[in-house]
Every structure is written in structure tokens, then in C-alpha cells.
Design an enzyme around this catalytic site. Sequence first.
Site: not given
Ligand code: BG6
Length: 301
Positions: A170, A273
Site C-alpha cells: 500500500h 498499490e
Molecule cells: C486504500 C483503499 O487501499 O486504502 C481505501 O482503497 C482506504 O478505500 C485506504 O481508505 C486507506 O486505508 P486505511 O485503512 O489505511 O485508512
Amino acid sequence: MNTLAELNRRFAVASKLAFEALPGGFLVARVDTDFGSATIALQGAHVLTYQPRNHGPLIWLSKFAKFVPGKSVRGGVPICWPWFGPHSANVQFPGHGFARTVPWQLVEARALPDGRIRLDFELIQSDATRAQWPHASTVRNIVTVGQELEVELATTNTGVAPFQLSQALHTYFEVGDIRRVSIDGLDGSDFIDKVDGSSRKRQEGPLTFSAETDRIYLATSGHCVIRDPELARSILVTSTGSRSTVVWNPWIEKADKMGDFGTDGHLGMVCVETANAADDIIVLKPDETHRLTAQYRSIKD
Ligand code: BG6
């Protein structure tokens, strides 16, 4: 679980790799090579920062990131594993899985003959992780710091039955101003638009940003370029073991609500990602290993 003293005794490499504790007890590896520097937290095997030598930081870490054991950190390269997004059956289980919020152990660290530093982490399983993921498996994150940052997430089925896996690296990239950024490499790909009721659409031309963006691109090629005129550079993202790419920027309102972006924090980042998400689910048979890899390189314009 590794202690700070043990990490430094077993794995430190003179002037290139050392370990320290951040306030609050977060253990991090500090890597400094002739080609680039990085910090990597033992929680989540989470790359927090990376900067190639003579270039600006490539990875974005929020100025307001919180380093709290058991909580996810805003920025860097969080690992979503063993599921991406919400769990398919149990809403109590954490979004994006538990890998980013549990301790990993360092199993190997070494200087490669060409001067890069490679660290090999393995997720520490516990009753809590097994309660959410009852499949016999191991997962390793192998991080190589050099002129590029390379990440390899390797999952092995050590049991006797197949299981399904979704996941993502991510990665938060640092950009000068998201409103001027464009991404090449997604043209012609279908995507799921999560800010428009998960409707399916097709990308035409480069992707640009003027509002909240949350998309899962399907059947992607493993090659993306983030063009950033403000910082006069491009970031090249190449990957293997992935057929889906998630692109995310929360924009103003959502970033405000998250509490760890800061005012206008969203302007300086974009997540691209490398994933196995939506249609791109991995089925791993006994003794099989799936490797999800990504390489990130900064190119000055
Ligand atoms: C992304 C998702 O990968 O991560 C989003 O597609 C999400 O929907 C974002 O809001 C952040 O997620 P988190 O759990 O780290 O706040």
C-alpha cells in the site's frame, strides 16, 4: 520477538545498518548505503522512509503519523495481508488484514556484494493472528535498499489444504502537488470506482486528480509512471505477481477526518498499490509460494 540489543548484535552492518527505538518503543532499522537510505519498522515490516542518494524522498510519511504499537502508521509501505480491504466474512476483523499492525522478526540482514542492503522479515504468528487466519502459512517481506527500493512479499502455504489470499503493498509516494500529478500505464484498463458505488469504468489516457480517488485497476501490466512536474521527477513503479493496481488519494474532507494527514496533507501524496485485489485473488496450494514484488525508482526530468 527481536529486542533492540539482539538486533544490533546480530544484524548491524558498520555505518550501513543499525537499529534504534523511536519514542513509544517502536523498533526501526536505519539503512544508509552509497545509493540510498531507508527506515523500516519491525512492526509490520513497514518501510517508513526511503530516499535514493541525490534525490528527494520517494516515499511519503505523514508529518502527523502516529507510532503506536498495534495501530497502523499513515505513510510508508504498509503491507495489506492476508486480505485487502474489509474481510469478506467478518466485519470485526481489521481492514487490510493484520500484517501491518503486528510484530515481525528480522531473520536475515546483509550487505550485498554491490553495496545494497537486504533485510528479510517474517511475520510472527500468534493466537490472535491464527484466530483471524487459520491457514498454515508463512509470510516474508524482503526489502532491498539501493538506487531503487525493492519489496518482495512471499507467502507460502505450509499446510495440506489450499487457501485464498488478497493483499497489497500500500505504498504512499511523495509528490509535489497531487493536482499536477499524472499517472501513465493504466490507459485502457478497467477499474472499480470505489467513490462511485464500485461501478466499473475504463481509464482513457493518463490518470489525473481533482477529487477523492479510490480505484482498483484490473488486469494491469505491472508498469506505472507517476509524473510529477512540481518536483521535476517521475517515479517508475514496476511489479510482478500482481494483476491489480489500487490508486488512492482521500482528498480534503476524508483526509481531515482521518486525523493523521494534517491540513492539506493529501496534496503531497498518492498511493499506487501493487495488489492482488478484487478479481485478482491468489489461490495457493500446499507447498506453493506466491511472490508479490515491486521496485520503485526516481527519475529526474
Ligand atoms: C486504500 C483503499 O487501499 O486504502 C481505501 O482503497 C482506504 O478505500 C485506504 O481508505 C486507506 O486505508 P486505511 O485503512 O489505511 O485508512
